[in-house]
Design an enzyme around this catalytic site. Structure first.
Site, PDB file in Angstrom:
ATOM      1  N   GLY A   1     -11.491 -47.717  38.021  1.00 15.04           N
ATOM      2  CA  GLY A   1     -10.434 -48.129  37.100  1.00 15.04           C
ATOM      3  C   GLY A   1      -9.745 -49.412  37.495  1.00 15.04           C
ATOM      4  O   GLY A   1     -10.020 -50.018  38.524  1.00 15.04           O
TER       5      GLY A   1
ATOM      6  N   GLY B   1      -7.478 -51.015  39.203  1.00 14.21           N
ATOM      7  CA  GLY B   1      -6.581 -50.829  40.335  1.00 14.21           C
ATOM      8  C   GLY B   1      -5.688 -52.015  40.588  1.00 14.21           C
ATOM      9  O   GLY B   1      -4.667 -51.906  41.275  1.00 14.21           O
TER      10      GLY B   1
ATOM     11  N   LYS C   1      -4.144 -59.742  36.184  1.00 11.71           N
ATOM     12  CA  LYS C   1      -4.833 -59.277  37.390  1.00 11.71           C
ATOM     13  C   LYS C   1      -3.959 -59.590  38.599  1.00 11.71           C
ATOM     14  O   LYS C   1      -3.673 -60.748  38.887  1.00 11.71           O
ATOM     15  CB  LYS C   1      -6.196 -59.961  37.535  1.00 11.71           C
ATOM     16  CG  LYS C   1      -7.007 -59.414  38.711  1.00 11.71           C
ATOM     17  CD  LYS C   1      -8.428 -59.913  38.700  1.00 11.71           C
ATOM     18  CE  LYS C   1      -9.237 -59.302  39.848  1.00 11.71           C
ATOM     19  NZ  LYS C   1     -10.633 -59.736  39.837  1.00 11.71           N
TER      20      LYS C   1
ATOM     21  N   ASP D   1      -2.606 -51.923  46.953  1.00  8.85           N
ATOM     22  CA  ASP D   1      -1.267 -52.231  46.453  1.00  8.85           C
ATOM     23  C   ASP D   1      -1.269 -52.873  45.073  1.00  8.85           C
ATOM     24  O   ASP D   1      -0.215 -53.245  44.553  1.00  8.85           O
ATOM     25  CB  ASP D   1      -0.527 -53.139  47.446  1.00  8.85           C
ATOM     26  CG  ASP D   1      -1.322 -54.389  47.820  1.00  8.85           C
ATOM     27  OD1 ASP D   1      -2.136 -54.840  46.991  1.00  8.85           O
ATOM     28  OD2 ASP D   1      -1.148 -54.892  48.940  1.00  8.85           O
TER      29      ASP D   1
ATOM     30  N   ARG E   1      -6.014 -63.005  32.332  1.00  7.68           N
ATOM     31  CA  ARG E   1      -7.419 -62.999  31.894  1.00  7.68           C
ATOM     32  C   ARG E   1      -7.473 -62.710  30.392  1.00  7.68           C
ATOM     33  O   ARG E   1      -6.683 -61.925  29.858  1.00  7.68           O
ATOM     34  CB  ARG E   1      -8.214 -61.954  32.673  1.00  7.68           C
ATOM     35  CG  ARG E   1      -8.106 -62.118  34.177  1.00  7.68           C
ATOM     36  CD  ARG E   1      -9.261 -61.485  34.918  1.00  7.68           C
ATOM     37  NE  ARG E   1      -9.360 -60.049  34.772  1.00  7.68           N
ATOM     38  CZ  ARG E   1     -10.270 -59.300  35.411  1.00  7.68           C
ATOM     39  NH1 ARG E   1     -11.155 -59.872  36.211  1.00  7.68           N
ATOM     40  NH2 ARG E   1     -10.311 -57.998  35.249  1.00  7.68           N
TER      41      ARG E   1
ATOM     42  N   ARG F   1     -16.509 -51.971  30.125  1.00  6.62           N
ATOM     43  CA  ARG F   1     -17.703 -52.285  30.919  1.00  6.62           C
ATOM     44  C   ARG F   1     -18.648 -51.098  30.965  1.00  6.62           C
ATOM     45  O   ARG F   1     -18.343 -50.027  30.441  1.00  6.62           O
ATOM     46  CB  ARG F   1     -17.260 -52.690  32.318  1.00  6.62           C
ATOM     47  CG  ARG F   1     -16.351 -51.646  32.926  1.00  6.62           C
ATOM     48  CD  ARG F   1     -15.369 -52.181  33.935  1.00  6.62           C
ATOM     49  NE  ARG F   1     -14.432 -53.157  33.461  1.00  6.62           N
ATOM     50  CZ  ARG F   1     -13.879 -54.095  34.240  1.00  6.62           C
ATOM     51  NH1 ARG F   1     -14.169 -54.153  35.513  1.00  6.62           N
ATOM     52  NH2 ARG F   1     -13.016 -54.959  33.754  1.00  6.62           N
TER      53      ARG F   1
ATOM     54  N   ASP G   1     -19.529 -51.265  37.319  1.00  8.66           N
ATOM     55  CA  ASP G   1     -18.168 -51.470  36.819  1.00  8.66           C
ATOM     56  C   ASP G   1     -17.837 -52.953  36.655  1.00  8.66           C
ATOM     57  O   ASP G   1     -16.754 -53.283  36.160  1.00  8.66           O
ATOM     58  CB  ASP G   1     -17.142 -50.803  37.743  1.00  8.66           C
ATOM     59  CG  ASP G   1     -17.289 -51.240  39.193  1.00  8.66           C
ATOM     60  OD1 ASP G   1     -18.305 -50.885  39.799  1.00  8.66           O
ATOM     61  OD2 ASP G   1     -16.392 -51.931  39.705  1.00  8.66           O
ATOM     62  N   ASN G   2     -18.750 -53.832  37.042  1.00  9.45           N
ATOM     63  CA  ASN G   2     -18.550 -55.269  36.861  1.00  9.45           C
ATOM     64  C   ASN G   2     -19.512 -55.846  35.832  1.00  9.45           C
ATOM     65  O   ASN G   2     -19.804 -57.045  35.851  1.00  9.45           O
ATOM     66  CB  ASN G   2     -18.721 -56.007  38.189  1.00  9.45           C
ATOM     67  CG  ASN G   2     -17.609 -55.693  39.173  1.00  9.45           C
ATOM     68  OD1 ASN G   2     -16.512 -55.319  38.769  1.00  9.45           O
ATOM     69  ND2 ASN G   2     -17.881 -55.812  40.450  1.00  9.45           N
TER      70      ASN G   2
END
Length: 667
Positions: A146, A148, A169, A181, A239, A246, A331-332
């Site tokens: 997810g 993050g 991002k 974090d 972005r 994805r 995931d990319n």
């Protein structure tokens, strides 16, 4: 009585205000961004958040890292930063949203962009959320991943009616942050910002980057995982893309993996898979939805065929400019065929088919020459994730029939343009390209500069012109010093000796802790390095000239076939040069260029980031440039390098990298 009425009404008013804040997307907890007040330039943004209306959103208000079952999004809030300020902004990217960058009130616009695109304030109409997805990372299923460190802000309707998803991002913790974090730092943010825009101007499908905003807030990072952490500035990138959904978005339904035991958070929720397919196909592939409205299997098959072909064309584009993604996990991989998630990417300098741009990729899984097969493997995982809505026997057949053929077709089309083969399409062209790349490999040729140089190759057989051209080619080949750095052994000799002994004495244990391929590669490196110790510069020059003379003869013969049936050779040559100069960039985002910009920015000077951004907006330039242009370029480069190490060379942006650049490691 009035006092009693006031006491009774105050709790009700607080409840009403809180409800109004939630409805407006305003935060109701300390430390959250304020809802936009006094919005000026950004008032033009028209939000219409279709994704959140179309896909399930987690009802929980808990922003702490956790599993998020039964949902595609979880609501979040950006965490404000201290003193946000704009590093750079891309006017072409912002224009997609209807935000034109006039020179008037530039300072006010930059301050407004810094405030809203750092996450310190929320724009009216934005609804921050984090997207849930899973993924296969380095070949193994990782379970829930997810957003993050990324946050969906909402979707903006551009002036042409196109829909653009905005994402921050590095804006703070989300339920998908795990032990992290949710922050990004200046160096990685500058790299993503610049490369997103560089890829677009190269003509390669990509997400865009609108702004890069840094701050005085800090996080601690161990850059090389070597026990030497340092404080770095929190930085946020805006972005922009039609969607950030994805392949891994469809893996949230995955049952327990047979190897890792991990499963998706929404296993057994096929109803959500159907919703996602309806949303993705209906929104981003409307022509497919319209053509197969009455048959969902045919519709899903047509969608899978289209994303297969888009992905094949995308990776072919990467290969033709020497771009390495670095982390091609599922995931990319974009569900609409874009380049997404710029982490440890790199543009190849010296041509090496096994080039690895990610210092963390110990096995070379995502090396340059493996990108096409890895993207195909990822499509196979997407096919598995679409079952039962698309039976595997259908998707696997599509993948086998379409992917390789589409990749090879597009790759060869691009390579023909790069070589100026504009008249004929011959079967032998594939071999000519392979022999060119082999010659580059043998001579350590600079991938970008040699392709760019070929447009000045003369078809005639004048020996003096050939000698002059060979001299230019030699300047783009690796020197003895560069080759010695490139082939320097990477393993401690004692460690290698122990590994070889283990391979002989206990092959089973060796197979568990080391790979034969890595050891063989290190042995080859040692052998090559040993030979280089005896090689002189004159010997290398002679060898390189021989290799290039052999290939150029084949290239000239192929060009002669182009003109055999042409009456106006001059017109053909003019067109050939034009096509080549629009297919072979002069400028790419080399690691050393990015590093100089990063080091200047870390010292408070953002001008080099902005200079490089402007340069990358015009990567295709004619070979002949005025001396004034060259002078300005050298002055800008020298100014940037002033913030870098004093020993570094002041090179034009189009130069092959200096020796110190070989020490740069991106993880």
């Amino acid at each position: 009585m009035a006092a009693a009425l006031r006491r009774r009404s105050e709790p009700l008013l607080r409840v009403l205000v809180a409800a109004m804040q939630r409805a407006a997307g305003s935060p109701s907890r300390p430390g959250s961004p304020e809802l936009g007040s006094g919005v000026g330039w950004l008032r033009a943004l028209r939000f219409d958040n279709l994704a959140l209306r179309s896909l399930p959103v987690d009802p929980s208000e808990d922003h702490a890292p956790r599993a998020v079952p039964g949902a595609c999004f979880a609501r979040v809030r950006p965490t404000p930063l201290s003193d946000p300020r704009l590093v750079a902004m891309s006017p072409p990217a912002m224009a997609l949203l209807g935000l034109e960058a006039e020179r008037e009130a530039e300072a006010e616009r930059e301050a407004e962009a810094a405030m809203y695109f750092s996450g310190n304030r929320l724009l009216p109409g934005s609804e921050p959320a984090a997207h849930c997805y899973c993924g296969h990372q380095f070949g193994s299923f990782a379970g829930q991943l997810g957003d993050g460190a990324a946050m969906y802000l909402g979707e903006v309707l551009g002036p042409s009616g196109a829909r653009w998803e905005l994402q921050l991002k590095g804006a703070g913790i989300t339920p998908f942050s795990r032990q992290a974090d949710g922050r990004k730092v200046l160096r990685s943010s500058i790299r993503e910002f610049l490369c997103s825009e560089a890829m677009f101007h190269l003509g390669i499908p990509t997400t865009r980057a609108g702004t890069c905003v840094t701050s005085d807030s800090e996080v601690v990072r161990d850059i090389f995982y070597d026990g030497n952490p340092k404080k770095e500035r929190c930085t946020v990138v805006l972005r922009i893309a039609p969607t950030f959904i994805r392949f891994g978005s469809f893996e949230i339904f995955k049952p327990p993996d047979e190897y890792t035991g991990r499963k998706g958070p929404s296993v057994n929720r096929n109803d959500i898979r159907v919703q996602m397919l309806d949303y993705v196909i209906g929104t981003f592939y409307p022509e497919i939805q319209e053509a197969h409205a009455d048959n969902s299997v045919q519709r899903n098959a047509a969608f899978f065929k289209e994303i297969t072909k888009r992905t094949a064309r995308l990776v072919a584009e990467w290969q033709c400019v020497g771009f390495c993604h670095g982390v091609l996990n599922t995931d990319n991989m974009s569900i609409v065929g874009l380049t997404i998630d710029y982490g440890p990417f790199g543009f190849m300098d010296r041509y090496d088919p096994e080039h690895i741009c990610n210092g963390s990729d110990n096995t070379g899984r995502y090396a340059y020459n493996k990108q096409p097969e890895i993207c195909k493997w990822n499509l196979g995982k997407l096919a598995e994730a679409l079952v039962p809505e698309l039976p595997l026997e259908i998707s696997e057949l599509i993948l086998e029939e379409e992917y390789d053929a589409e990749f090879e077709k597009h790759y060869l089309q691009k390579m023909r343009k790069k070589l100026g083969l504009i008249q004929l399409e011959l079967e032998e062209d594939s071999k000519l390209v392979s022999e060119l790349l082999e010659t580059m490999h043998l001579t350590g040729g600079d991938f970008t500069n040699i392709f760019h140089l070929l447009s000045s190759f003369s078809v005639d057989t004048d020996p003096s012109r050939l000698e002059d051209f060979l001299g230019k080619l030699m300047s783009q080949c690796a020197s003895v010093e560069e080759l010695r750095v490139a082939f320097k052994p990477q393993m401690d000799p004692r460690q290698l000796s122990m590994m070889l002994m283990l391979a002989q004495s206990n092959p089973q244990l060796f197979a568990l802790i080391g790979t034969k391929a890595n050891i063989n590669k290190e042995l080859e490196r040692i052998e090559q390095f040993s030979k280089l110790q005896q090689l002189t510069a004159a010997d290398l020059l002679s060898r390189n000239k021989r290799h290039w003379t052999e290939w150029l003869e084949k290239y000239r013969a192929r060009l002669h076939k182009e003109v055999e049936s042409i009456s106006d050779v001059d017109a053909w040559n003019t067109e050939r040069v034009k096509v080549m100069n629009s297919s072979n960039p002069k400028y790419i985002l080399r690691n050393y260029i990015a590093q100089n910009a990063i080091e200047a920015a870390e010292n408070g000077d953002f001008s080099e980031v902005r200079n490089v951004l402007k340069l990358l907006e015009n990567p295709f330039q004619e070979t002949e440039e005025s001396s004034e242009t060259d002078t300005k370029e050298e002055e800008a480069t020298a100014a940037a390098a002033a913030c870098a190490q004093a020993t570094r060379s002041r090179l034009p942006y189009c130069s092959k990298p200096p020796l110190w650049a070989s020490e740069l490691c991106v993880t």
